[in-house]
Scaffold this active site. Structure first.
Site, PDB file in Angstrom:
ATOM      1  N   HIS A 135      -2.577 -15.548  23.766  1.00  0.00           N
ATOM      2  CA  HIS A 135      -1.532 -14.581  24.135  1.00  0.00           C
ATOM      3  C   HIS A 135      -1.148 -14.852  25.592  1.00  0.00           C
ATOM      4  O   HIS A 135      -1.980 -15.342  26.370  1.00  0.00           O
ATOM      5  CB  HIS A 135      -2.154 -13.181  23.996  1.00  0.00           C
ATOM      6  CG  HIS A 135      -1.212 -12.038  24.202  1.00  0.00           C
ATOM      7  ND1 HIS A 135      -0.860 -11.566  25.444  1.00  0.00           N
ATOM      8  CD2 HIS A 135      -0.583 -11.229  23.312  1.00  0.00           C
ATOM      9  CE1 HIS A 135      -0.051 -10.530  25.312  1.00  0.00           C
ATOM     10  NE2 HIS A 135       0.141 -10.296  24.027  1.00  0.00           N
ATOM     11  N   ASP A 212     -10.960 -12.961  25.094  1.00  0.00           N
ATOM     12  CA  ASP A 212      -9.919 -11.957  24.931  1.00  0.00           C
ATOM     13  C   ASP A 212     -10.159 -11.293  23.574  1.00  0.00           C
ATOM     14  O   ASP A 212      -9.886 -11.878  22.525  1.00  0.00           O
ATOM     15  CB  ASP A 212      -8.555 -12.654  24.993  1.00  0.00           C
ATOM     16  CG  ASP A 212      -7.400 -11.728  24.625  1.00  0.00           C
ATOM     17  OD1 ASP A 212      -7.650 -10.598  24.180  1.00  0.00           O
ATOM     18  OD2 ASP A 212      -6.242 -12.161  24.765  1.00  0.00           O
ATOM     19  N   GLN A 215      -7.645  -8.309  19.853  1.00  0.00           N
ATOM     20  CA  GLN A 215      -7.389  -8.182  18.407  1.00  0.00           C
ATOM     21  C   GLN A 215      -8.686  -8.149  17.597  1.00  0.00           C
ATOM     22  O   GLN A 215      -8.629  -8.194  16.367  1.00  0.00           O
ATOM     23  CB  GLN A 215      -6.534  -9.355  17.925  1.00  0.00           C
ATOM     24  CG  GLN A 215      -5.148  -9.392  18.531  1.00  0.00           C
ATOM     25  CD  GLN A 215      -4.272  -8.229  18.073  1.00  0.00           C
ATOM     26  OE1 GLN A 215      -4.525  -7.593  17.045  1.00  0.00           O
ATOM     27  NE2 GLN A 215      -3.238  -7.943  18.841  1.00  0.00           N
ATOM     28  N   LYS A 238      -5.448  -0.618  20.918  1.00  0.00           N
ATOM     29  CA  LYS A 238      -5.533  -1.398  19.672  1.00  0.00           C
ATOM     30  C   LYS A 238      -6.776  -1.012  18.871  1.00  0.00           C
ATOM     31  O   LYS A 238      -7.089  -1.595  17.847  1.00  0.00           O
ATOM     32  CB  LYS A 238      -5.544  -2.896  19.996  1.00  0.00           C
ATOM     33  CG  LYS A 238      -4.236  -3.357  20.653  1.00  0.00           C
ATOM     34  CD  LYS A 238      -4.203  -4.835  20.857  1.00  0.00           C
ATOM     35  CE  LYS A 238      -3.196  -5.263  21.893  1.00  0.00           C
ATOM     36  NZ  LYS A 238      -1.842  -5.449  21.359  1.00  0.00           N
ATOM     37  N   CYS A 376       4.331 -12.709  22.040  1.00  0.00           N
ATOM     38  CA  CYS A 376       3.727 -13.061  23.338  1.00  0.00           C
ATOM     39  C   CYS A 376       2.832 -14.283  23.209  1.00  0.00           C
ATOM     40  O   CYS A 376       1.763 -14.367  23.825  1.00  0.00           O
ATOM     41  CB  CYS A 376       2.954 -11.885  23.935  1.00  0.00           C
ATOM     42  SG  CYS A 376       3.970 -10.480  24.340  1.00  0.00           S
TER      43      CYS A 376
HETATM   44  N1  PMP Z   1      -4.477 -10.511  24.072  1.00  0.00           N
HETATM   45  C1  PMP Z   1      -4.137 -10.392  22.782  1.00  0.00           C
HETATM   46  C2  PMP Z   1      -4.721 -11.333  21.787  1.00  0.00           C
HETATM   47  C3  PMP Z   1      -3.259  -9.385  22.401  1.00  0.00           C
HETATM   48  O1  PMP Z   1      -2.913  -9.260  21.123  1.00  0.00           O
HETATM   49  C4  PMP Z   1      -2.731  -8.510  23.372  1.00  0.00           C
HETATM   50  C5  PMP Z   1      -1.757  -7.414  23.001  1.00  0.00           C
HETATM   51  N2  PMP Z   1      -0.745  -7.822  22.136  1.00  0.00           N
HETATM   52  C6  PMP Z   1      -3.136  -8.677  24.697  1.00  0.00           C
HETATM   53  C7  PMP Z   1      -4.003  -9.685  25.002  1.00  0.00           C
HETATM   54  C8  PMP Z   1      -2.646  -7.786  25.777  1.00  0.00           C
HETATM   55  O2  PMP Z   1      -3.091  -6.487  25.598  1.00  0.00           O
HETATM   56  P1  PMP Z   1      -2.517  -5.304  26.495  1.00  0.00           P
HETATM   57  O3  PMP Z   1      -1.024  -5.407  26.427  1.00  0.00           O
HETATM   58  O4  PMP Z   1      -3.042  -4.070  25.831  1.00  0.00           O
HETATM   59  O5  PMP Z   1      -3.051  -5.503  27.865  1.00  0.00           O
END
Ligand code: PMP
Length: 424
Positions: A135, A212, A215, A238, A376
């Site tokens: 991401h 990270d 998910q 999430k 993203c």
């Molecule tokens: N890493 C991953 C794999 C994600 O799916 C996301 C959110 N889509 C993020 C990081 C970022 O999370 P946040 O916007 O809650 O900081």
């Protein structure tokens, strides 16, 4: 009904129905006059009554600023905030509550590591190993760090199925690798990476490992000690919790050696105009008034998920993913992107001759909420030579009826575009 009090014995459940949608008030509201079919859990999950009530109750009964007040309410709020830290600690099996730093979310947690640990550790020529699956939150903070330090990014490629190329990982890993930053679960494809194995390899060359977990935490058991990694980041929103609260878990030894990132109240020991001294972790990394109510509601979300059982949620989503994969694969013109053997409940797909955004809009008019775009993860889309995908992502409240609604809405889109196959 509260999940804690409901009889959830496995024998009473079909494999693809936990029957907990009624715990989530928003799922009862119609959208465009239709039943809301919420399949955008990868972006954010809906909140159960227990979480909404925990946040409301905090403001009604417990609100005060923490760590500073001598009065009862401040002490009470501090106790709740610190108890939430312990709830997180137990949920991810961290060795100490002090290893849990509250942040705004995954993004802030990764930036914290980049700017505190990274800026003080990396030198010109050092290597950061990422993967094509990342991401933007696990790419851009490292690019900023590279600009500041002269470190360089290397990227582990993936197969057409969306699995990491493990030979390439081995080849790219070297004594120059100072950090391996990998996603636990790909938000765009659902691929579950073999984090424990990759961590062991990274440690063998002396690299630090950040995972990270944005998910992952809501979908299967995460045990940071079993994974063996050094940092683990995730977001409350999430995990059926509120927005604006997240977690950085870091090994005590690493956190103890890291300098502050943001300065301000709550993170200091002493301040004078000649200089300041800093509090120990985790306070050192929690400058300013944190999201106190959010931490309390995050703990309520963890309690909610734990009462159901994260393993049961994982089993449910796994069965539903298999069902949904077969249902989508059976539609002529639908192409699934990301078919890893080990996958979480995320289905990325393209429908022939319909742009993902058009598809998303038509599905929305049917009450089916999915995501359309690059998720993203632009480098990943580039890898597949596509501008984006449509993505359905599962949560604990989804069931076969939701998948049937998704399939029906895709058929509707194909009808509108005149692309529905009449072949049997
Ligand atoms: N890493 C991953 C794999 C994600 O799916 C996301 C959110 N889509 C993020 C990081 C970022 O999370 P946040 O916007 O809650 O900081």
């Amino acid at each position: 009904m509260n999940a804690v009090t409901e009889d959830l014995s496995v024998n009473k459940l079909t494999p693809t129905r936990l029957g907990l949608a009624h715990d989530f008030p928003i799922l009862a509201r119609p959208v465009h006059g239709r039943r809301l079919v919420y399949l955008d859990n990868g972006a954010t999950t809906q909140k159960p009554e227990a979480v909404i009530e925990a946040e409301r109750r905090f403001y009604r009964e417990s609100n005060a600023n923490i760590h500073r007040g001598v009065h009862w309410l401040s002490q009470h709020a501090t106790d709740l905030y610190e108890a939430s830290r312990v709830t997180v600690q137990r949920f991810i099996n961290a060795a100490h509550a002090d290893e849990v730093v509250f942040t705004r979310g995954t993004t802030e947690a990764i930036n914290l590591v980049a700017q505190s640990w990274g800026r003080n550790t990396l030198r010109a020529g050092d290597e950061i190993l990422l993967t094509t699956l990342e991401h933007h939150s696990n790419i851009v903070p490292w690019q900023l760090l590279c600009e500041q330090t002269g470190a360089v990014i290397k990227v582990v490629p993936i197969s057409d199925a969306g699995e990491l190329d493990l030979d390439a990982f081995d080849a790219l890993l070297s004594e120059r690798t100072r950090l391996v930053a990998i996603t636990h679960v790909s938000n765009a494809l659902g691929t579950i990476n073999p984090v424990a194995m990759l961590t062991a390899k990274a440690h063998a060359v002396g690299a630090t490992v950040l995972v990270d977990g944005a998910q992952a935490v809501a979908h299967h058991k995460v045990d940071v000690q079993a994974l063996g990694c050094d940092f683990y980041a995730f977001s409350g929103h999430k995990l059926y919790g509120p927005t604006g609260i997240g977690v950085l878990w870091g090994r005590a030894g690493l956190l103890a050696a890291m300098p502050p990132w943001q300065g301000g109240g709550d993170m200091i020991r002493t301040v004078s105009f000649e200089g300041s001294t800093y509090a120990d972790a985790p306070q050192r990394f929690e400058a300013g008034t944190p999201n106190i109510a959010g931490s309390v509601a995050l703990a309520a979300a963890i309690d909610y998920v734990s009462a159901i059982g994260i393993e049961r949620i994982a089993a449910h989503e796994h069965a539903l993913l298999a069902h949904a994969t077969a249902a989508l694969a059976a539609i002529p013109g639908v192409r699934l992107i990301g078919t890893a053997a080990n996958k979480a409940g995320i289905l990325s797909f393209m429908v022939e001759r319909i742009h993902p955004h058009d598809l998303g809009t038509i599905l929305d008019s049917e009450g089916v909420a999915i995501r359309a775009g690059h998720h993203c993860a632009m480098p990943l889309m580039t890898r597949f030579k596509i501008p984006g995908t449509a993505r359905a992502s599962l949560g604990l409240y989804n069931d076969e009826a939701d998948i049937a609604a998704l399939v029906a809405a895709i058929h509707k889109a194909q009808d509108l575009f005149g692309t529905r196959s009449t072949a049997p």
